[in-house]
Enzyme design. Structure first.
Site, short mmCIF file in Angstrom:
data_model
loop_
_atom_site.label_atom_id
_atom_site.label_comp_id
_atom_site.label_asym_id
_atom_site.label_seq_id
_atom_site.Cartn_x
_atom_site.Cartn_y
_atom_site.Cartn_z
N GLY A 411 28.52 85.39 39.68
CA GLY A 411 28.26 84.57 40.85
C GLY A 411 27.37 83.39 40.49
O GLY A 411 27.40 82.87 39.36
N SER A 412 26.52 82.98 41.43
CA SER A 412 25.76 81.74 41.27
C SER A 412 24.66 81.78 40.21
O SER A 412 24.10 80.73 39.88
CB SER A 412 25.14 81.34 42.62
#
Length: 666
Positions: A411-412
């Site tokens: 993810g981020s």
């Protein structure tokens, strides 16, 4: 008349030649016998034995005896040598004697001896030949016909596992073995077995089977289960029951239990599969072996070398040592782990499924390595019932799985890495603005119904805003600008696709397929097919504290500290650009990690939420991430992933836990 004389002469010559057929030579026969011996072709060897020998031992007995002895003693590298004489004067005699030497390797080390072999001339089926006058001394010179061979073994003391401060993570100590004496249960068997079964959490059937075993006599102690001496409440209840007895026995002990279970692992009884896998390494069916974690990875070092004696025993019980390998105790394993930090992180994660790692970002030392949920390795070693093991191994939360070995979509938390790589490649201007209206974006209509989405609308998005607010669209565009080849190339500088040398067999981080623009765009913000293990992820943040150098993660205390895994994974300028922004991710009122802000403590970090789903539009499982470090002290970096955070607060779950870890360390 002349023709007749010539014919008679020819017949005479042929008869003469037939009479000159070369007789078998004893040296040749013995040489052939030795060839078979070196091949351990005992069936073939038997055919060379004298009639007298064959009367004393059958072919089956001969071959089985040799095979058993050579098998039990793990004989290999066998070399029987015999120097064949140039002129053999013994050929004209009825008996012949030759010296030979034998060299071999065994379970107890090398064996070497010299001996004499005796051959006799015999006629069989009207043919004369030489045969070996065999006896048991050919196996070993000290061995008489009625002697037996036995193995005496000495188990080495298993090495211990320590943390950086000398705290024992795995040791060998005394525990209580709980058992029953059948005669003390007479007339109340059912009642006693029922009570003991409840206290020991064992099925009654297991206890009945143990007590009813063929070897058991009424006065015998029948062991059932081991318990810790510290479990005083349980022990008091057990010893109140008259048939119950206890005795102190040695056992592997794991003082930190669930907190370090996946890291340290546990030992268990050797299986047939273990014996096959480690054939020739001196294991027997009675041994214990590392089954998981560091107990398995450092099995050879921790186990040591068993002491073994090969002993010849005569009928009177006298013993003679044929070969001996002295016992070598196992070596200790010392880790960079801080056991107290390990306990704190494990306690915070206890109700969650996920993994966490704490490292020293400048030395690469692993300070804690946690997988949750966990299990108590002591219960496995002390003895689990079948139903207990079934419940543990089939638990849908998979407590036996070491999640820090697994790959996850990051993810981020990948965004700072992509930013640093793109800056280094000259494909990103940190001050350039991106203006995309709305919450979703696609490159062009060829994407059909697929869009990259963001959490909140933003305008004039530069690198700082993109990281502080975690803008997916900005990083999707950044990866597309890099292009498939350059994206792969820059991530290789972060060791993607490489096996990182580490005591655990970590699943290798990968970019996956980047063959379409959608996959490439998704990879830019940690989705698509991009996956990382948490050890690699933590080390991938070290360039922000080391002028762009990626530091190799280590776990052994004696390993060199501060090893550079990748020189200039990103440029020093890129590191000095991205690093300060990660402080703002926490300190900025609009930052995604703002709830991690600690007054007077300069915490930097990045949040992430990775969604796992089959197709866009459906609701999938979400994993929450947080990576954080103290930029000023630079002495600890923590990465954590928590599974299934959807509708529960997303990445705020690991953010709060990681924040409390740093608060404890203040």
């Amino acid at each position: 008349m002349k023709k007749l004389i010539g014919l008679l002469i020819g017949v005479a010559l042929m008869a003469s030649m037939a009479g000159c057929t070369e007789q078998p030579q004893p040296a040749d026969r013995f040489s052939s016998y030795i060839d078979l011996w070196n091949k351990q072709d005992f069936d073939g060897m038997y055919n060379y034995l004298s009639s007298e020998t064959r009367d004393e031992i059958s072919k089956k007995e001969f071959t089985e005896r040799y095979k058993k002895i050579y098998g039990d003693l793990q004989i290999n590298d066998l070399k029987i040598s015999f120097k064949k004489p140039k002129e053999d004067k013994q050929a004209e005699k009825e008996q012949a004697t030759y010296s030979f030497t034998a060299k071999m390797d065994s379970i107890a080390g090398p064996i070497e001896f010299g001996h004499d072999a005796f051959l006799v001339k015999e006629t069989r089926n009207d043919k004369e030949n030489w045969y070996i006058d065999w006896n048991t001394s050919y196996i070993f010179p000290q061995m008489e016909k009625t002697d037996k061979i036995s193995l005496a073994t000495q188990t080495p003391a298993r090495g211990e596992i320590y943390d950086r401060n000398g705290q024992q993570l795995a040791t060998t100590g005394l525990v209580l073995e709980v058992g029953l004496v059948p005669k003390d249960m007479e007339g109340k068997e059912k009642e006693m077995i029922s009570q003991v079964a409840k206290l020991l959490n064992m099925p009654e059937e297991s206890i009945e089977k143990a007590v009813g075993a063929e070897w058991v006599k009424p006065e015998y102690f029948v062991p059932l289960k081991k318990v810790s001496e510290n479990d005083k409440a349980l022990i008091d209840k057990l010893i109140e029951l008259e048939p119950v007895q206890t005795k102190r026995v040695e056992s592997r002990i794991y003082p930190y239990g669930e907190a370090a279970a996946h890291l340290v692992g546990y030992i268990g009884k050797v299986t047939a599969e273990d014996l096959e896998k480690r054939e020739g390494k001196g294991y027997s069916s009675n041994d214990f072996i590392g089954k998981s974690g560091l107990e398995e990875q450092f099995e050879e070092q921790l186990r040591g070398q068993p002491g073994v004696q090969i002993v010849i025993v005569d009928e009177a019980g006298n013993k003679e040592v044929l070969a001996e390998k002295r016992v070598v105790n196992g070596q200790h394993v010392k880790l960079t782990i801080d056991a107290e930090l390990q306990v704190k992180i494990a306690a915070k994660m206890k109700k969650e499924a996920g993994a966490a790692i704490a490292i020293h970002p400048k030395t690469g030392e692993t300070l804690a390595l946690v997988s949750s949920p966990s299990f108590d390795p002591n219960q496995i070693v002390f003895g689990m019932s079948g139903p207990e093991w079934k419940k543990l191994s089939e638990d849908p939360k998979q407590p036996l799985n070491a999640r820090f070995n697994d790959r996850y979509a990051p993810g981020s938390v990948i965004k700072p890495i992509v930013a640093g790589a793109a800056l280094t490649a000259g494909e990103l201007d940190p001050k350039a603005k991106m203006n995309v209206k709305g919450l979703k974006w696609q490159k062009d209509p060829s994407w059909g119904g697929y869009f990259v989405t963001r959490v909140s609308e933003a305008s004039n998005v530069d690198l700082e805003k993109a990281l502080v607010y975690s803008d997916n669209i900005y990083f999707a565009q950044t990866s597309l600008k890099l292009g498939k080849d350059k994206f792969s190339e820059v991530l290789k500088k972060f060791a993607f696709g490489e096996e990182i040398s580490y005591p655990f067999p970590l699943e290798t981080s990968q970019t996956g397929s980047l063959d379409t623009d959608i996959l490439l765009a998704d990879a830019g913000y940690g989705q698509g097919q991009l996956e990382m293990n948490i050890v690699h992820l933590a080390s991938s943040y070290t360039p922000f504290l080391n002028k762009g150098n990626l530091i190799k993660p280590i776990l052994l205390l004696d390993d060199e500290k501060g090893q550079v895994l990748k020189q200039e994974a990103i440029s020093a300028e890129a590191a000095s650009t991205v690093g300060p922004i990660l402080r703002k991710v926490v300190s900025d009122p609009g930052g995604t990690a703002r709830i991690a802000e600690i007054k007077g403590y300069p915490l930097s970090g990045k949040t992430g939420t990775a969604e796992i789903k089959e197709s866009q539009g459906e609701t999938g499982k979400e994993n929450g991430w947080f990576v954080a470090y103290n930029a000023e002290a630079g002495d600890m970096l923590v990465a954590m992933v928590v599974e299934g955070v959807q509708k529960r607060g997303g990445s705020s779950i690991p953010v709060k836990m990681v924040k409390s870890i740093f608060e404890d360390m203040k």
